[in-house]
Design a protein around this motif. Structure first.
Motif, PDB file in Angstrom:
ATOM      1  N   GLU A   1      -5.624  -7.900  -9.158  1.00 10.86           N
ATOM      2  CA  GLU A   1      -7.061  -8.035  -9.343  1.00 10.86           C
ATOM      3  C   GLU A   1      -7.558  -7.137 -10.479  1.00 10.86           C
ATOM      4  O   GLU A   1      -8.411  -7.538 -11.283  1.00 10.86           O
ATOM      5  CB  GLU A   1      -7.778  -7.686  -8.041  1.00 10.86           C
TER       6      GLU A   1
ATOM      7  N   ASP B   1      -4.205  -6.085  -5.013  1.00 12.06           N
ATOM      8  CA  ASP B   1      -5.131  -5.130  -5.628  1.00 12.06           C
ATOM      9  C   ASP B   1      -4.796  -4.881  -7.094  1.00 12.06           C
ATOM     10  O   ASP B   1      -5.690  -4.843  -7.951  1.00 12.06           O
ATOM     11  CB  ASP B   1      -5.120  -3.816  -4.850  1.00 12.06           C
TER      12      ASP B   1
ATOM     13  N   GLY C   1     -11.751  -2.270  -2.395  1.00 11.08           N
ATOM     14  CA  GLY C   1     -12.149  -3.653  -2.559  1.00 11.08           C
ATOM     15  C   GLY C   1     -13.385  -4.027  -1.768  1.00 11.08           C
ATOM     16  O   GLY C   1     -14.199  -4.848  -2.201  1.00 11.08           O
TER      17      GLY C   1
ATOM     18  N   GLU D   1      -6.117   2.437  -9.942  1.00  9.51           N
ATOM     19  CA  GLU D   1      -5.859   2.122  -8.537  1.00  9.51           C
ATOM     20  C   GLU D   1      -5.987   3.349  -7.656  1.00  9.51           C
ATOM     21  O   GLU D   1      -6.571   3.301  -6.569  1.00  9.51           O
ATOM     22  CB  GLU D   1      -4.455   1.515  -8.415  1.00  9.51           C
TER      23      GLU D   1
ATOM     24  N   ASN E   1       0.840  -1.205   0.000  1.00  9.53           N
ATOM     25  CA  ASN E   1       0.000   0.000   0.000  1.00  9.53           C
ATOM     26  C   ASN E   1       0.870   1.249   0.000  1.00  9.53           C
ATOM     27  O   ASN E   1       0.708   2.134   0.843  1.00  9.53           O
ATOM     28  CB  ASN E   1      -0.934   0.007   1.209  1.00  9.53           C
TER      29      ASN E   1
ATOM     30  N   ASP F   1      -6.518   5.569  -2.858  1.00  8.18           N
ATOM     31  CA  ASP F   1      -7.378   4.753  -1.986  1.00  8.18           C
ATOM     32  C   ASP F   1      -6.989   4.979  -0.529  1.00  8.18           C
ATOM     33  O   ASP F   1      -6.554   4.064   0.188  1.00  8.18           O
ATOM     34  CB  ASP F   1      -7.259   3.280  -2.364  1.00  8.18           C
TER      35      ASP F   1
END
Length: 520
Positions: A342, A339, A373, A364, A205, A367
Motif C-alpha cells: 500500500e 501494508d 491503516g 512503515e 507483521n 507500528d
C-alpha cells in the motif's frame, strides 16, 4: 590405442597439429619460439624480438607483477625472482604509490599493522563478506540488546535460585526440581500454542510481533525477580514468566531467517545466519561477564546484593528495548505485505516512482498497536465481507454483477472501529480462490486509485453520495488505470529489489471466495 573420437584431436599440441576437420580450430604454422613470444605479457617487455635469455629474470633482480592479493587484511603481491614466483607481503598504503617497492618488514610500524590485522580478523570473524549497508548499524544495536538482556537473565536466574532455596540447608532438592521442571513444561506447551496461532503474523507483521514479544520478555524478567519476595507463589510466578519467555523465544526463532535474508544481498543466507550465532554467543558472554562483575563487586554485602537486581532491572531493560527498537529500524525487508504494498502504490500514484525497501521501512516503522491503516479515511482491508458490518446496497448490487472471469471484486463497508466503536467507511478487497500475486497487486492498485478519487485523507465521502452508476464508472476507470500501470510498476519494483513473486498475507487476508457457476 588411439581414441576414435574426433573431438580428441582438439586437445593436441597446437604447435604440432596444424589442421582439424573443423575449420574454426585450424591453427597457423609457427615455431615454438614464436609461440612462447605470443604468450608473453607487456609488463616489462617492449622489444619486438625477445630471446630466451631475456625471458629469465636474473637471480639478483626482483620484478613486480601487477597482481595483488588481499586476504584477511593482509596485502600481498606476486614477484618474479630469477626463475621462481614469490608471493610477498607488502604495505597496503605503499601499494597506492606505483613507485614504491618497500616491503612491510620493518618494526617501526609493526604495532599499527598488528592492529590492522587484528581488526580485519575480527571483522571476518563476526561479519559476513557480502551484506547490505545497514547491517553494521543493526549489529551495533544488537550488541546493546544482547549484552543487557543476558545480564538481566543472569540476575533473574539468581533470584529464582534464592526463591527455591538452593544453597540453603532447609531446601528440598526434589521439590525444587519438580517446580523447575513443571514451569518449563508449561512454558513449552504455551510456546507451541502461540506459534501455531500466529504463524502467518511472523511474516506480515514481523517488526511489530518481534518488538511486542521483546517487551513481553523484559516483563517476564521482572516477574522472575519477584520470586524471592513471594517464594510461596514460586510455581505460579515462574510459570507465568517462563510462558512469556517461551513465546518471545518462538518469535525470535521464527523471524530470524527473514531478518537474515534481508541482509544477504548475495544469497549467502547460511553465512549470515552463522555469523549471527557467533555474534549472539559473544555478546551474551559479555553480558554474563557484566553480571558476574556486578555480583563480585557487592559480594561482601548480601543485603545490597539481594536488592541489586531491582535497581538494575529498569536501567538494563531500557537499554535492552532501546537496542531492539533501533535494530529493527535498520531491517529493510524486501518481501511484500499488504501494508508495504500500500505504501509503494501510494508513492507510485503520487510520483510515478517505486520507493526502495529502505524508504518503505522508514515509513512503515514498527507500528506497535497496528493502528497505522485504521487511522486513515477509507482504510483498505483484504478479506471477506463482515456480515455484522453495514453493507450498502450498491455493494450488494456489484456482487450480483460479478462474472466468472474476475479474480477479485472491490466493495465498501461501514464497520465499527476503535474503543468507541464509531462506524467508519472502508474499502474491502475480496480475492478469488487461485488469485496470484499479480492479481493482488492489481486489486490493491485499483483500490488505491478508487481511494484517491474519493479525495485526500481530510475529505470524507458518505455512502449516500455514491450511486450504482457512479460506483461502476469509478471501478471501471480505476481498473483500466491499474492495467496500464501494472507492467511498468512490476518492472520498477523488481529493479528496486522487491520480491514480487509472492505477497505475504495474514490469516484473515488469506480468506478467498469461490465462484459458483450454477448461479449464473
Amino acid at each position: 590405442m588411439h581414441s576414435s573420437n574426433p573431438s580428441s584431436r582438439l586437445f593436441l599440441n597446437p604447435c604440432k597439429s596444424t589442421s582439424t576437420q573443423y575449420p574454426i580450430f585450424n591453427f597457423p604454422k609457427f615455431s615454438s619460439r614464436k609461440f612462447v613470444k605470443s604468450l608473453r605479457t607487456s609488463i616489462d617487455y617492449e622489444q619486438e624480438e625477445v630471446s630466451k635469455e631475456e625471458l629469465v629474470v636474473p637471480s639478483n633482480v626482483t620484478r613486480r607483477l601487477p597482481i595483488i592479493i588481499k586476504n584477511s587484511g593482509k596485502v600481498s603481491r606476486y614477484f618474479i625472482k630469477g626463475d621462481s614466483l614469490e608471493l610477498l607481503c607488502v604495505d597496503e598504503e605503499e601499494e597506492d604509490d606505483d613507485d614504491s617497492t618497500s616491503f612491510c618488514l620493518g618494526l617501526d610500524d609493526g604495532f599499527w599493522k598488528l592492529i590492522r590485522l587484528s581488526s580485519s580478523a575480527a571483522k571476518d570473524f563476526f561479519l559476513p563478506k557480502q551484506v547490505s549497508d545497514n547491517y553494521i548499524s543493526y549489529v551495533k544495536w544488537k550488541f546493546l540488546h544482547r549484552v543487557f538482556s543476558s545480564a538481566l537473565q543472569v540476575l533473574a536466574t539468581q533470584a529464582m535460585f534464592r526463591a527455591i532455596g538452593i544453597g540453603q540447608s532447609r531446601s528440598l532438592a526434589s521439590s525444587a526440581a519438580f517446580n523447575w521442571i513443571l514451569k518449563d513444561g508449561l512454558g513449552r506447551l504455551s510456546r507451541c500454542i502461540y506459534t501455531a496461532s500466529l504463524a502467518s503474523a511472523f511474516d506480515t507483521n514481523l517488526k511489530r510481533v518481534r518488538f511486542s514479544t521483546s517487551v513481553l520478555f523484559s516483563l517476564s524478567i521482572g516477574v522472575e525477580l519477584m520470586t524471592p519476595v513471594f517464594p510461596q507463589y514460586f510455581l505460579l510466578l515462574a510459570s507465568i514468566a517462563n510462558i512469556a519467555k517461551q513465546i518471545s523465544l518462538s518469535c525470535y526463532l521464527a523471524t530470524g531467517s527473514a531478518v537474515h535474508r534481508s541482509f544477504a544481498v548475495a544469497d549467502n543466507l547460511g553465512e549470515v545466519s552463522a555469523k549471527a550465532q557467533i555474534q549472539t554467543v559473544c555478546f551474551d558472554n559479555l553480558g554474563l561477564l557484566l553480571a558476574v562483575l556486578l555480583n563480585m563487586l557487592f559480594q561482601n554485602n548480601q543485603r545490597l546484593q539481594a536488592s541489586l537486581p531491582f535497581v538494575l532491572y529498569p536501567i538494563f531493560s531500557m537499554f535492552d528495548l532501546l537496542g531492539i527498537y533501533q535494530g529493527l529500524k535498520h531491517i529493510n525487508l524486501q518481501t511484500l505485505t499488504k501494508d508495504r504494498l500500500e505504501i509503494i502504490l501510494e508513492r507510485w500514484i503520487e510520483f510515478r516512482q517505486v520507493p526502495s525497501p529502505a524508504e518503505v521501512s522508514e515509513e512503515e516503522g514498527i507500528d506497535l498497536l497496528g493502528s497505522r491503516g485504521s487511522k486513515r479515511v477509507w482504510p483498505i482491508r483484504i478479506g471477506c465481507l463482515d456480515p455484522k458490518a453495514q453493507i450498502p446496497t450498491l455493494s450488494m448490487l456489484a456482487m450480483q454483477s460479478l462474472c466468472n472471469d474476475d479474480s477479485f471484486f472491490i466493495t465498501i463497508e461501514l464497520s465499527s472501529q476503535g474503543f468507541r466503536r464509531t462506524p467508519k467507511p472502508g474499502i474491502v478487497i475480496c480475492l478469488r480462490e487461485g488469485a496470484n500475486s499479480v492479481d493482488i497487486i492489481m486489486s490493491l492498485l485499483q483500490t488505491c486509485y478508487i481511494r484517491k478519487a474519493f479525495g485526500t485523507n481530510r475529505i470524507d465521502v458518505s455512502f449516500s453520495d455514491l450511486t450504482l452508476q457512479d460506483w461502476s464508472l469509478l471501478t471501471g476507470g480505476s481498473k483500466r488505470a491499474a492495467r496500464d500501470d501494472v507492467i511498468t510498476l512490476n518492472r520498477q519494483m523488481q529493479e528496486q529489489g522487491w520480491i514480487v513473486k509472492n505477497v505475504l498475507l495474514s490469516a484473515e487476508e488469506q480468506v478467498r471466495y469461490t465462484f459458483d457457476k450454477t448461479q449464473l
